[in-house]
Design a protein around this motif. Structure first.
Motif, PDB file in Angstrom:
ATOM      1  N   ASP A  32       0.914  -1.543   8.149  1.00 57.15           N
ATOM      2  CA  ASP A  32       2.111  -0.887   7.668  1.00 57.15           C
ATOM      3  C   ASP A  32       2.043  -0.788   6.148  1.00 57.15           C
ATOM      4  O   ASP A  32       1.307  -1.515   5.498  1.00 57.15           O
ATOM      5  CB  ASP A  32       3.327  -1.710   8.096  1.00 57.15           C
ATOM      6  CG  ASP A  32       4.601  -0.908   8.101  1.00 57.15           C
ATOM      7  OD1 ASP A  32       4.542   0.319   7.866  1.00 57.15           O
ATOM      8  OD2 ASP A  32       5.650  -1.497   8.347  1.00 57.15           O
ATOM      9  N   ILE A  33       2.812   0.101   5.596  1.00 60.03           N
ATOM     10  CA  ILE A  33       2.887   0.249   4.148  1.00 60.03           C
ATOM     11  C   ILE A  33       4.033  -0.623   3.650  1.00 60.03           C
ATOM     12  O   ILE A  33       5.164  -0.503   4.119  1.00 60.03           O
ATOM     13  CB  ILE A  33       3.151   1.720   3.770  1.00 60.03           C
ATOM     14  CG1 ILE A  33       2.048   2.632   4.314  1.00 60.03           C
ATOM     15  CG2 ILE A  33       3.274   1.857   2.264  1.00 60.03           C
ATOM     16  CD1 ILE A  33       2.337   4.113   4.127  1.00 60.03           C
ATOM     17  N   SER A  34       3.740  -1.498   2.703  1.00 53.38           N
ATOM     18  CA  SER A  34       4.792  -2.304   2.077  1.00 53.38           C
ATOM     19  C   SER A  34       5.541  -1.424   1.086  1.00 53.38           C
ATOM     20  O   SER A  34       4.938  -0.797   0.228  1.00 53.38           O
ATOM     21  CB  SER A  34       4.190  -3.504   1.351  1.00 53.38           C
ATOM     22  OG  SER A  34       3.548  -4.345   2.261  1.00 53.38           O
ATOM     23  N   VAL A  35       6.872  -1.380   1.237  1.00 51.41           N
ATOM     24  CA  VAL A  35       7.692  -0.466   0.441  1.00 51.41           C
ATOM     25  C   VAL A  35       8.869  -1.211  -0.165  1.00 51.41           C
ATOM     26  O   VAL A  35       9.489  -2.037   0.489  1.00 51.41           O
ATOM     27  CB  VAL A  35       8.212   0.689   1.333  1.00 51.41           C
ATOM     28  CG1 VAL A  35       9.214   1.543   0.592  1.00 51.41           C
ATOM     29  CG2 VAL A  35       7.073   1.542   1.824  1.00 51.41           C
ATOM     30  N   PRO A  51      -3.405   0.227  -1.510  1.00 50.63           N
ATOM     31  CA  PRO A  51      -4.709  -0.058  -2.113  1.00 50.63           C
ATOM     32  C   PRO A  51      -5.844   0.576  -1.310  1.00 50.63           C
ATOM     33  O   PRO A  51      -5.788   0.662  -0.085  1.00 50.63           O
ATOM     34  CB  PRO A  51      -4.789  -1.584  -2.073  1.00 50.63           C
ATOM     35  CG  PRO A  51      -3.904  -1.979  -0.945  1.00 50.63           C
ATOM     36  CD  PRO A  51      -2.793  -0.960  -0.933  1.00 50.63           C
ATOM     37  N   GLY A  52      -6.859   1.051  -2.026  1.00 50.23           N
ATOM     38  CA  GLY A  52      -8.037   1.605  -1.374  1.00 50.23           C
ATOM     39  C   GLY A  52      -7.958   3.088  -1.073  1.00 50.23           C
ATOM     40  O   GLY A  52      -8.904   3.666  -0.558  1.00 50.23           O
ATOM     41  N   GLU A  72      -4.418   8.720   4.568  1.00 52.37           N
ATOM     42  CA  GLU A  72      -5.550   8.681   5.483  1.00 52.37           C
ATOM     43  C   GLU A  72      -6.834   8.720   4.678  1.00 52.37           C
ATOM     44  O   GLU A  72      -6.979   9.524   3.747  1.00 52.37           O
ATOM     45  CB  GLU A  72      -5.486   9.882   6.436  1.00 52.37           C
ATOM     46  CG  GLU A  72      -6.523   9.830   7.523  1.00 52.37           C
ATOM     47  CD  GLU A  72      -6.306  10.920   8.566  1.00 52.37           C
ATOM     48  OE1 GLU A  72      -7.317  11.484   9.003  1.00 52.37           O
ATOM     49  OE2 GLU A  72      -5.147  11.193   8.914  1.00 52.37           O
ATOM     50  N   HIS A  73      -7.770   7.842   5.046  1.00 52.46           N
ATOM     51  CA  HIS A  73      -9.042   7.760   4.327  1.00 52.46           C
ATOM     52  C   HIS A  73     -10.173   7.575   5.328  1.00 52.46           C
ATOM     53  O   HIS A  73     -10.075   6.752   6.240  1.00 52.46           O
ATOM     54  CB  HIS A  73      -9.018   6.592   3.333  1.00 52.46           C
ATOM     55  CG  HIS A  73     -10.283   6.450   2.565  1.00 52.46           C
ATOM     56  ND1 HIS A  73     -10.636   7.307   1.554  1.00 52.46           N
ATOM     57  CD2 HIS A  73     -11.284   5.566   2.676  1.00 52.46           C
ATOM     58  CE1 HIS A  73     -11.805   6.942   1.065  1.00 52.46           C
ATOM     59  NE2 HIS A  73     -12.218   5.878   1.735  1.00 52.46           N
ATOM     60  N   HIS A 115      -3.535   2.284  -9.752  1.00 49.98           N
ATOM     61  CA  HIS A 115      -4.020   0.970  -9.333  1.00 49.98           C
ATOM     62  C   HIS A 115      -3.530   0.580  -7.936  1.00 49.98           C
ATOM     63  O   HIS A 115      -3.146  -0.569  -7.699  1.00 49.98           O
ATOM     64  CB  HIS A 115      -3.635  -0.110 -10.341  1.00 49.98           C
ATOM     65  CG  HIS A 115      -4.038   0.213 -11.742  1.00 49.98           C
ATOM     66  ND1 HIS A 115      -5.358   0.260 -12.143  1.00 49.98           N
ATOM     67  CD2 HIS A 115      -3.305   0.526 -12.835  1.00 49.98           C
ATOM     68  CE1 HIS A 115      -5.424   0.583 -13.415  1.00 49.98           C
ATOM     69  NE2 HIS A 115      -4.188   0.754 -13.870  1.00 49.98           N
ATOM     70  N   GLY A 116      -3.512   1.534  -7.005  1.00 51.03           N
ATOM     71  CA  GLY A 116      -3.128   1.245  -5.631  1.00 51.03           C
ATOM     72  C   GLY A 116      -1.636   1.184  -5.363  1.00 51.03           C
ATOM     73  O   GLY A 116      -1.215   0.829  -4.276  1.00 51.03           O
TER      74      GLY A 116
END
Length: 139
Positions: A32-35, A51-52, A72-73, A115-116
């Motif tokens: 999950d994305i921390s928001v 990050p990433g 998406e990566h 920086h992410g």
């Protein structure tokens, strides 16, 4: 051979098997994305940890009091020597929708990614522009 003195051995074995199946399915890579959502006077500020990812990997959409963040990566790496070839492919995909308590100015929103960390600023909609109309004084 099962240990008859440990009544939980069968349960532990099943949990180990479940964990291995979960990891091999690729589902363990979903995160999950921390928001953080802050209200700062006349705007909302959303800060998300990604990050990433590169800027081009991230998609933002705002509509109807909600912001949707998608990232998406994909990556492919290959190593080889005379007897061995290894190719690995990875794909990461995350999504998160943030709901706002008030309407926002969609066109006036802006975002930065450093920086992410993604930061999105969304000005609150001027209350006079609400669909609820305006107050008429009676003389």
């Amino acid at each position: 051979m099962p240990d008859r003195n440990n009544p939980f051995e069968e349960i532990e074995r099943l949990f180990d098997q479940l964990s291995r199946n979960f990891e091999s399915s690729g589902m363990s890579k979903l995160k999950d994305i921390s928001v953080d959502l802050e209200e700062r006077g006349d705007e909302f500020v959303v800060t998300a940890d990604l990050p990433g990812y590169e800027t081009d990997d991230i998609d933002l959409a705002v509509r109807d009091r909600q912001l949707t963040i998608r990232a998406e990566h994909s990556d492919t790496s290959e190593t080889s020597d005379d007897a061995f070839l290894r190719r690995e492919r990875t794909q990461r995909s995350v999504s998160r929708t943030v709901h706002f308590p008030e309407p926002v100015e969609e066109e006036a929103s802006d975002a930065s990614y450093r920086h992410g960390v993604l930061t999105v600023r969304l000005p609150k909609q001027d209350r006079r522009d609400d669909d609820e109309g305006h107050r008429i004084d009676i003389e």
